[in-house]
Design an enzyme around this catalytic site. Structure first.
Site, PDB file in Angstrom:
ATOM      1  N   LYS A  79     110.645 -10.913  63.156  1.00  0.00           N
ATOM      2  CA  LYS A  79     109.243 -11.102  62.800  1.00  0.00           C
ATOM      3  C   LYS A  79     109.091 -10.867  61.301  1.00  0.00           C
ATOM      4  CE  LYS A  79     105.304 -11.808  65.066  1.00  0.00           C
ATOM      5  NZ  LYS A  79     105.056 -12.558  66.290  1.00  0.00           N
ATOM      6  N   GLY A 179      88.576 -15.050  79.041  1.00  0.00           N
ATOM      7  CA  GLY A 179      88.896 -15.789  77.810  1.00  0.00           C
ATOM      8  C   GLY A 179      89.305 -17.211  78.132  1.00  0.00           C
ATOM      9  N   VAL A 180      88.424 -18.172  77.833  1.00  0.00           N
ATOM     10  CA  VAL A 180      88.739 -19.571  78.151  1.00  0.00           C
ATOM     11  C   VAL A 180      88.905 -20.380  76.864  1.00  0.00           C
ATOM     12  CG1 VAL A 180      87.850 -19.645  80.494  1.00  0.00           C
ATOM     13  CG2 VAL A 180      86.268 -20.013  78.604  1.00  0.00           C
ATOM     14  N   GLY A 181      89.807 -19.890  75.996  1.00  0.00           N
ATOM     15  CA  GLY A 181      90.138 -20.586  74.755  1.00  0.00           C
ATOM     16  C   GLY A 181      91.228 -21.608  74.995  1.00  0.00           C
ATOM     17  N   VAL A 183      94.410 -21.443  75.709  1.00  0.00           N
ATOM     18  CA  VAL A 183      95.268 -21.280  76.891  1.00  0.00           C
ATOM     19  C   VAL A 183      94.425 -21.091  78.152  1.00  0.00           C
ATOM     20  CG1 VAL A 183      97.108 -19.937  77.960  1.00  0.00           C
ATOM     21  CG2 VAL A 183      97.099 -20.255  75.482  1.00  0.00           C
TER      22      VAL A 183
HETATM   23  P1  NAI Z   1      92.094 -18.558  71.647  1.00  0.00           P
HETATM   24  O1  NAI Z   1      91.585 -17.833  70.448  1.00  0.00           O
HETATM   25  O2  NAI Z   1      92.112 -20.038  71.660  1.00  0.00           O
HETATM   26  O3  NAI Z   1      91.258 -18.093  72.940  1.00  0.00           O
HETATM   27  C1  NAI Z   1      90.871 -16.789  73.167  1.00  0.00           C
HETATM   28  C2  NAI Z   1      89.512 -16.845  73.845  1.00  0.00           C
HETATM   29  O4  NAI Z   1      89.156 -15.522  74.259  1.00  0.00           O
HETATM   30  C3  NAI Z   1      88.395 -17.345  72.924  1.00  0.00           C
HETATM   31  O5  NAI Z   1      87.664 -18.350  73.601  1.00  0.00           O
HETATM   32  C4  NAI Z   1      87.554 -16.089  72.662  1.00  0.00           C
HETATM   33  O6  NAI Z   1      86.193 -16.386  72.455  1.00  0.00           O
HETATM   34  C5  NAI Z   1      87.786 -15.310  73.932  1.00  0.00           C
HETATM   35  N1  NAI Z   1      87.585 -13.869  73.853  1.00  0.00           N
HETATM   36  C6  NAI Z   1      87.835 -13.024  72.830  1.00  0.00           C
HETATM   37  N2  NAI Z   1      87.549 -11.758  73.188  1.00  0.00           N
HETATM   38  C7  NAI Z   1      87.136 -11.802  74.471  1.00  0.00           C
HETATM   39  C8  NAI Z   1      86.709 -10.831  75.408  1.00  0.00           C
HETATM   40  N3  NAI Z   1      86.652  -9.539  75.094  1.00  0.00           N
HETATM   41  N4  NAI Z   1      86.347 -11.239  76.640  1.00  0.00           N
HETATM   42  C9  NAI Z   1      86.394 -12.537  76.979  1.00  0.00           C
HETATM   43  N5  NAI Z   1      86.776 -13.510  76.133  1.00  0.00           N
HETATM   44  C10 NAI Z   1      87.136 -13.140  74.893  1.00  0.00           C
HETATM   45  O7  NAI Z   1      93.545 -17.944  71.909  1.00  0.00           O
HETATM   46  P2  NAI Z   1      94.678 -18.553  72.826  1.00  0.00           P
HETATM   47  O8  NAI Z   1      95.625 -19.321  71.976  1.00  0.00           O
HETATM   48  O9  NAI Z   1      94.088 -19.177  74.034  1.00  0.00           O
HETATM   49  O10 NAI Z   1      95.469 -17.223  73.243  1.00  0.00           O
HETATM   50  C11 NAI Z   1      94.948 -16.345  74.232  1.00  0.00           C
HETATM   51  C12 NAI Z   1      95.904 -15.173  74.400  1.00  0.00           C
HETATM   52  O11 NAI Z   1      97.189 -15.640  74.790  1.00  0.00           O
HETATM   53  C13 NAI Z   1      96.125 -14.342  73.126  1.00  0.00           C
HETATM   54  O12 NAI Z   1      96.315 -12.999  73.492  1.00  0.00           O
HETATM   55  C14 NAI Z   1      97.420 -14.896  72.579  1.00  0.00           C
HETATM   56  O13 NAI Z   1      98.119 -13.945  71.789  1.00  0.00           O
HETATM   57  C15 NAI Z   1      98.178 -15.184  73.862  1.00  0.00           C
HETATM   58  N6  NAI Z   1      99.216 -16.197  73.726  1.00  0.00           N
HETATM   59  C16 NAI Z   1      98.892 -17.464  73.309  1.00  0.00           C
HETATM   60  C17 NAI Z   1      99.879 -18.420  73.178  1.00  0.00           C
HETATM   61  C18 NAI Z   1      99.552 -19.822  72.783  1.00  0.00           C
HETATM   62  O14 NAI Z   1     100.406 -20.710  72.951  1.00  0.00           O
HETATM   63  N7  NAI Z   1      98.351 -20.108  72.279  1.00  0.00           N
HETATM   64  C19 NAI Z   1     101.300 -18.093  73.450  1.00  0.00           C
HETATM   65  C20 NAI Z   1     101.520 -16.755  73.966  1.00  0.00           C
HETATM   66  C21 NAI Z   1     100.505 -15.850  74.050  1.00  0.00           C
END
Ligand code: NAI
Length: 348
Positions: A79, A179-181, A183
């Protein structure tokens, strides 16, 4: 310099990054190259002191060794952590200087995006080294947004874990997605196609509401989501979702989600086991993203990515079954299996 890092093992190498002219200040930590080049993203973040940046890099590099070994990638773990300059700075010059530092390691460390870095930074790095992934996607090559692969891996893991925990498929079961971002949103779609009932929550309530309306699910507040009546809880927001209060209030029988570092403390693994809640270890189930990033570096095809991502399901089931048979936590078994793979040579 005094460094206290909560790591289990000593890294192979710590490289200090210092280029005052370019504003570069940080570390590259190579935790292990036993399985191949140490791979792990570059975090660009505000740290009060170099010691804090180094401790974070050491912890994150070790985590990458476990994640990469678990996913059976021909990669070790590493890292980079760069301290974000306090004042104005030339971002391109900073990441170009970082690219030169990566190149000096001759391929022992491979970088990519992480918190605080983006595709443009990877392109600046790539001006000076080929040991970088997470660049602009090119048609016909693996790479691009890893989120769909992460979602697919979590989905496969959840199906396999539901078989172990409930002896059923996910059809008709209720899954609460926190969290519906990128992933979590994709995971919700896969679950809806599978016939699961959904309860969705997001800080961005409009996002959760729109997706729930589209997929026919319900919405919960972010305060309620972990405690709703459901079969599966899927943390897909931030790390540390499973603390003592949350674990005590869970109604789910299974936890399986994408978020990194879901256990607020290691003791939460025992707390979940004590409540008969099966925990699918985060780094095992969310490896789809690193598999896709690695494929870009290793020159693998999309079919190879799919094969590696689909293997997450049976791997998760086997870890959960071993844990039950041996009376261990699923985290302990996942770590032990990854450590075994770190010691064994990579099959060609
Ligand atoms: P993202 O930022 O696209 O989505 C996260 C979502 O969670 C957002 O919609 C945000 O508004 C919401 N959020 C934040 N705090 C919250 C809470 N307290 N309660 C409910 N919703 C909340 O992130 P992404 O890329 O979807 O990643 C999600 C998780 O998965 C992170 O922890 C990331 O480290 C992990 N991850 C993601 C990978 C990827 O390929 N994107 C790979 C491996 C792990």
């Amino acid at each position: 310099m005094m460094v206290v890092a909560a790591t289990r093992s000593v890294p192979e190498e710590c490289i200090r990054l210092e280029d005052t002219k370019a504003g570069l200040d940080g570390f590259i930590v190579i935790h292990s190259t036993a399985r191949g080049p140490a791979a792990g993203g570059c975090r660009f973040w505000t740290y009060d002191a170099p010691e804090a940046a180094l401790a974070d890099a050491m912890r994150l590099a070790e985590g990458m060794s476990y994640k990469n070994a678990s996913a059976e990638l021909p990669l070790g773990g590493g890292k980079a952590v760069i301290r974000r300059p306090a004042g104005a700075f030339d971002r391109k010059a900073l990441f170009e200087a970082f690219g030169e530092a990566v190149d000096r390691l001759g391929g022992r460390y491979v970088t990519a995006e992480d918190v605080g870095t983006m595709i443009a930074d990877m392109e600046a790095i790539a001006l000076h080294t080929r040991h970088v992934a997470g660049r602009t996607a090119r048609p016909g090559f693996a790479g691009g947004d890893p989120s769909p692969w992460t979602a697919l891996g979590v989905f496969e893991a959840m199906k396999a874990a539901a078989r172990v925990r409930f002896g059923t498929s996910l059809a008709g079961s209720t899954v609460a997605v926190q969290g519906v971002g990128s992933v979590g949103g994709r995971l919700a779609r896969l679950l809806a196609d599978e016939g699961a009932r959904l309860v969705l929550a997001d800080i961005d309530t409009a996002r959760a509401e729109a997706l729930a309306a589209e997929l026919g699910g319900q919405v919960a507040s972010i305060a309620e989501i972990a405690g709703v009546d459901c079969d599966v809880f899927a943390p897909c927001a931030l790390g540390g979702a499973l603390d003592a209060a949350t674990v005590a209030g869970l109604k789910a029988g299974l936890v399986c989600g994408a978020a990194n570092n879901q256990l607020a403390t290691p003791e939460m693994a025992e707390a979940l086991t004590a409540r008969a809640i099966l925990y699918a270890p985060d780094y095992v189930v969310n490896a789809g993203g690193i598999i896709n990033v690695a494929a870009e570096y290793l020159g693998e095809s999309e079919d190879e990515v799919r094969g590696r991502v689909l293997a997450i399901g049976p791997r998760t089931a086997s870890i959960l079954e071993m844990a039950a048979a041996e009376g261990l936590t699923t985290s302990a078994v996942a770590d032990r299996e990854a450590e075994g793979k770190m010691r064994s040579p990579v099959a060609a």
